[in-house]
Design a protein around this motif. Structure first.
Motif, PDB file in Angstrom:
ATOM      1  N   PHE A  30      15.931  26.359-155.327  1.00 56.37           N
ATOM      2  CA  PHE A  30      15.963  27.527-156.222  1.00 56.37           C
ATOM      3  C   PHE A  30      15.852  28.841-155.438  1.00 56.37           C
ATOM      4  CE2 PHE A  30      13.775  30.726-158.795  1.00 56.37           C
ATOM      5  CZ  PHE A  30      14.617  30.805-159.884  1.00 56.37           C
ATOM      6  N   SER A  31      14.859  28.915-154.547  1.00 57.75           N
ATOM      7  CA  SER A  31      14.649  30.174-153.812  1.00 57.75           C
ATOM      8  C   SER A  31      15.852  30.495-152.920  1.00 57.75           C
ATOM      9  CB  SER A  31      13.362  30.111-152.995  1.00 57.75           C
ATOM     10  OG  SER A  31      13.418  29.047-152.093  1.00 57.75           O
ATOM     11  N   HIS A  32      16.486  29.461-152.357  1.00 49.73           N
ATOM     12  CA  HIS A  32      17.677  29.689-151.524  1.00 49.73           C
ATOM     13  C   HIS A  32      18.802  30.286-152.373  1.00 49.73           C
ATOM     14  CE1 HIS A  32      15.678  27.133-148.563  1.00 49.73           C
ATOM     15  NE2 HIS A  32      16.521  27.621-147.686  1.00 49.73           N
ATOM     16  N   ARG A  33      18.981  29.724-153.584  1.00 52.86           N
ATOM     17  CA  ARG A  33      20.064  30.203-154.466  1.00 52.86           C
ATOM     18  C   ARG A  33      19.826  31.659-154.870  1.00 52.86           C
ATOM     19  NH1 ARG A  33      19.541  25.134-156.593  1.00 52.86           N
ATOM     20  NH2 ARG A  33      18.312  25.766-158.383  1.00 52.86           N
ATOM     21  N   VAL A  34      18.587  31.959-155.264  1.00 48.92           N
ATOM     22  CA  VAL A  34      18.273  33.323-155.724  1.00 48.92           C
ATOM     23  C   VAL A  34      18.490  34.325-154.591  1.00 48.92           C
ATOM     24  CG1 VAL A  34      16.407  34.829-156.504  1.00 48.92           C
ATOM     25  CG2 VAL A  34      16.640  32.568-157.483  1.00 48.92           C
ATOM     26  N   VAL A  35      17.962  33.992-153.411  1.00 45.95           N
ATOM     27  CA  VAL A  35      18.036  34.930-152.284  1.00 45.95           C
ATOM     28  C   VAL A  35      19.487  35.091-151.831  1.00 45.95           C
ATOM     29  CG1 VAL A  35      17.289  35.335-149.908  1.00 45.95           C
ATOM     30  CG2 VAL A  35      15.648  34.531-151.611  1.00 45.95           C
ATOM     31  N   ALA A  36      20.257  33.996-151.866  1.00 46.62           N
ATOM     32  CA  ALA A  36      21.668  34.085-151.471  1.00 46.62           C
ATOM     33  C   ALA A  36      22.425  35.014-152.420  1.00 46.62           C
ATOM     34  CB  ALA A  36      22.294  32.696-151.473  1.00 46.62           C
ATOM     35  N   ARG A  37      22.134  34.903-153.719  1.00 44.26           N
ATOM     36  CA  ARG A  37      22.810  35.782-154.696  1.00 44.26           C
ATOM     37  C   ARG A  37      22.415  37.233-154.478  1.00 44.26           C
ATOM     38  NH1 ARG A  37      23.077  34.477-160.906  1.00 44.26           N
ATOM     39  NH2 ARG A  37      23.904  36.574-160.801  1.00 44.26           N
ATOM     40  N   TRP A  38      21.142  37.434-154.206  1.00 47.40           N
ATOM     41  CA  TRP A  38      20.650  38.808-153.996  1.00 47.40           C
ATOM     42  C   TRP A  38      21.297  39.431-152.755  1.00 47.40           C
ATOM     43  CZ3 TRP A  38      16.378  39.927-150.258  1.00 47.40           C
ATOM     44  CH2 TRP A  38      16.056  41.290-150.238  1.00 47.40           C
ATOM     45  N   LEU A  39      21.344  38.647-151.673  1.00 41.97           N
ATOM     46  CA  LEU A  39      21.918  39.182-150.430  1.00 41.97           C
ATOM     47  C   LEU A  39      23.432  39.371-150.568  1.00 41.97           C
ATOM     48  CD1 LEU A  39      19.860  37.143-147.803  1.00 41.97           C
ATOM     49  CD2 LEU A  39      19.638  39.573-148.332  1.00 41.97           C
ATOM     50  N   ALA A  40      24.084  38.464-151.327  1.00 43.85           N
ATOM     51  CA  ALA A  40      25.536  38.582-151.505  1.00 43.85           C
ATOM     52  C   ALA A  40      25.891  39.839-152.297  1.00 43.85           C
ATOM     53  CB  ALA A  40      26.057  37.340-152.220  1.00 43.85           C
ATOM     54  N   ALA A  41      24.987  40.232-153.204  1.00 44.24           N
ATOM     55  CA  ALA A  41      25.251  41.429-154.025  1.00 44.24           C
ATOM     56  C   ALA A  41      25.187  42.702-153.179  1.00 44.24           C
ATOM     57  CB  ALA A  41      24.245  41.497-155.168  1.00 44.24           C
ATOM     58  N   GLY A  42      24.598  42.610-151.993  1.00 45.78           N
ATOM     59  CA  GLY A  42      24.509  43.784-151.114  1.00 45.78           C
ATOM     60  C   GLY A  42      23.434  44.731-151.565  1.00 45.78           C
TER      61      GLY A  42
END
Lengths: 96, 195
Positions: A30-42
């Motif tokens: 879960f934490s990997h998915r959330v952080v990946a989405r956050w970082l991808a959003a820039g």
């Protein structure tokens, strides 16, 4: 007729005692998915130079308008000084 | 500020620099708090994991606005509650809750509550929770929120004020009106039982 206040209180008490259905730990990944989405959003988008210029121009235009109004206030007041301010003055002004 | 093995202040500093390991540690640290709020206010047909993810993304996006004047958990609780409230607003309110909607276990449990003075059996807790959830779905999002916080989570007025930003008078008025509506729904439900 039942006292529904008491019915509600007993239902709420029973609901509070209900066992937790699921665990409180984050599911795997879960934490990997959330952080990946956050970082991808820039990073949070900042205003572009044109937008920044537009915002500043708007503020400047408002300031110029206020200064102009203040500077010409006496002239504007003098312009309307001779005109009637009350209904009685208006009637007197319109009468031949 | 060291909280449960995590140095929150240092972690926040690193998250602001977009450090992914720190961001993951923060998610793991805050997950139990966020998921508790999500489960208490979750609209039907919304997956709890999706809603929790939305909340964390909002937390990260707004982290620049957090000034550490209040504990991080308080600030995150408020973000979580307002996100749930927005989701509830988007959901259509259940017009009514009828006796025919109850499962056999729920009907049995509610029948016992309506006809006797005794407390429901502890084993009936889940049935009671389901009935309570469905009754709350008949209320507006704000009414539902205030009743959940007061009657199910047993929060104080001060805590609700901190979480919602509403003043105490507004909370009391909303709670009073919400309970009046709940009483009406319970009366209608009882009518259905007697038919």
């Amino acid at each position: 007729m039942n006292d529904h206040n008491e019915t509600w209180n007993r239902l709420a008490r029973a609901a509070r005692r209900a066992p937790a259905e699921q665990p409180a730990e984050a599911p795997f990944g879960f934490s990997h998915r959330v952080v990946a989405r956050w970082l991808a959003a820039g990073p949070q988008p900042r205003l572009s130079p044109w937008e920044l210029l537009a915002v500043r121009s708007l503020g400047l235009a408002a300031l110029v308008m206020l200064v102009s109004l203040a500077a010409s206030f006496n002239a504007v007041r003098a312009q309307f000084a001779s005109e009637p301010a009350t209904p009685a003055e208006l009637v007197a002004y319109l009468e031949p | 500020m060291d909280d449960g093995g995590l140095d929150v202040a240092a972690c926040l500093e690193r998250v602001r620099e977009r450090d992914d390991a720190a961001a993951r540690a923060l998610v793991e640290h805050l997950y139990p708090l966020v998921i508790k709020i999500v489960r208490a206010h979750l609209p039907r047909r919304v997956a709890e994991e999706d809603l929790a993810q939305d909340i964390f993304l909002k937390v990260f996006e707004r982290l620049g606005q957090y000034r550490a004047e209040v504990p991080l958990e308080h600030w995150v609780s408020r973000v979580a509650v307002t996100t749930c409230l927005d989701q509830l607003r988007a959901q259509k309110r259940r017009p009514e809750f009828r006796w025919a909607d109850l499962s056999e276990t729920e009907a049995e449990m509610l029948d016992a509550v309506l006809t006797s003075e005794s407390e429901p059996h502890p084993a009936q807790g889940l049935a009671a929770k389901e009935i309570v959830t469905r009754l709350l779905e008949c209320l507006s999002p704000q009414d539902r929120l205030v009743v959940t916080l007061l009657d199910l989570e047993e929060k104080s007025l001060a805590e609700i004020r901190r979480i919602t930003g509403w003043n105490e008078t507004l909370i009391k008025v909303r709670a009073f009106r919400a309970r009046q509506k709940l009483k009406k729904h319970l009366a209608a439900l009882e009518k259905g039982r007697l038919k």
